[in-house]
Motif scaffolding. Sequence first.
Motif, short mmCIF file in Angstrom:
data_model
loop_
_atom_site.label_atom_id
_atom_site.label_comp_id
_atom_site.label_asym_id
_atom_site.label_seq_id
_atom_site.Cartn_x
_atom_site.Cartn_y
_atom_site.Cartn_z
N UNK A 176 1.24 -1.44 0.11
CA UNK A 176 -0.12 -0.09 -0.02
C UNK A 176 1.01 0.99 0.08
N UNK A 177 0.54 2.42 -0.85
CA UNK A 177 1.24 3.41 -1.74
C UNK A 177 0.94 4.47 -0.50
N UNK A 205 -2.76 2.06 -4.08
CA UNK A 205 -2.70 3.78 -3.84
C UNK A 205 -3.69 4.39 -2.49
N UNK A 206 -3.09 4.60 -1.16
CA UNK A 206 -4.29 5.10 0.35
C UNK A 206 -2.83 6.06 0.52
N UNK A 207 -3.35 7.53 0.15
CA UNK A 207 -2.81 8.41 0.42
C UNK A 207 -3.28 8.36 2.07
N UNK A 208 -1.75 9.00 2.74
CA UNK A 208 -1.81 9.20 3.64
C UNK A 208 -3.19 10.02 4.36
N UNK A 209 -3.83 11.68 3.35
CA UNK A 209 -4.33 11.47 3.74
C UNK A 209 -6.12 11.46 4.31
N UNK A 210 -5.81 10.52 3.98
CA UNK A 210 -7.57 9.60 3.74
C UNK A 210 -7.73 8.66 5.14
N UNK A 211 -7.08 9.31 5.97
CA UNK A 211 -6.73 8.31 6.93
C UNK A 211 -6.88 9.15 8.21
N UNK A 212 -6.62 10.76 7.58
CA UNK A 212 -7.17 11.61 8.33
C UNK A 212 -8.10 12.52 8.23
#
Length: 282
Positions: A176-177, A205-212
Amino acid sequence: MSLKVTKPIVSVNWLQKNLENKNLIILDCTIPKVTEKSNTHNSDEKLQVKGALFFDIKNIFSDTTAPFPNTILTPKEFEVKAQEIGVYKDSIIVCYDDLGIYSSPRVWWMFQLMGFTNVAVLDGGFPKWNENKFPVENQKKKDHLKGDFEVNYQPEKIKFKEDVLTAIKNKTILIVDARSKGRFNSAEPEPRNDVKGGHIPNSVSLPFNEVLENGTFKTEAVLKEIFKKINPKKKSFIFSCGTGITASVLALGAEISGIKNYAVYDGSWTEWGSIENLPIEI
């Protein structure tokens, strides 16, 4: 008995309540984003949480002789440097950064890798602390005694280039990137000129800001849905990003969700995109 954390993140209210605990070590883990020129922690005007120590990811807690940024130290080197900043076996560590959630999860993951579990990230970081008008001070160097911290290395929490090459063809592992979708798809340039565009084959792809959300982690329930959606078959995770910083944000998000079968690719895309003859997808 030393204070123990029961979850991998703590609230600013929790930290304020426990601010005077004798075993508490607060680490300011701030680094500038790779796209930013300013280095905020050098400023004499920089404020920090009262009692915090600056944890220098770039210059002290990374291998500065390595070819790629933020390369993890050897366990022995980490042990010595953690002792030098006053970390004890019975310490409780809270990590934060000036951007809310950015580089502090990297330090949380480092301590996890070294077998130290009484560590958490301050959810919302310094912005949330300051917003609540909790005690702050100008950043300053502090004298402290040498700690007795000991490493209990957990090698399953870290992956290297060779591991990732093998994982590409392993149907039980999901890479996962955490970079932006634009960088993942090579639609945006990499911030480092000598790094190719694209992504590791068979990665998602899972941009980190999508968990924030607003500088804090989304709820545990929402995080569980996010990880379930990209990984319905419950494969093991390898998290990657640019240099191992925001991959650690996803690792912390996974931990909050109750997921344990994950690791961080330390070299991440800066290594992968710099080496000739490694497979790349656009």
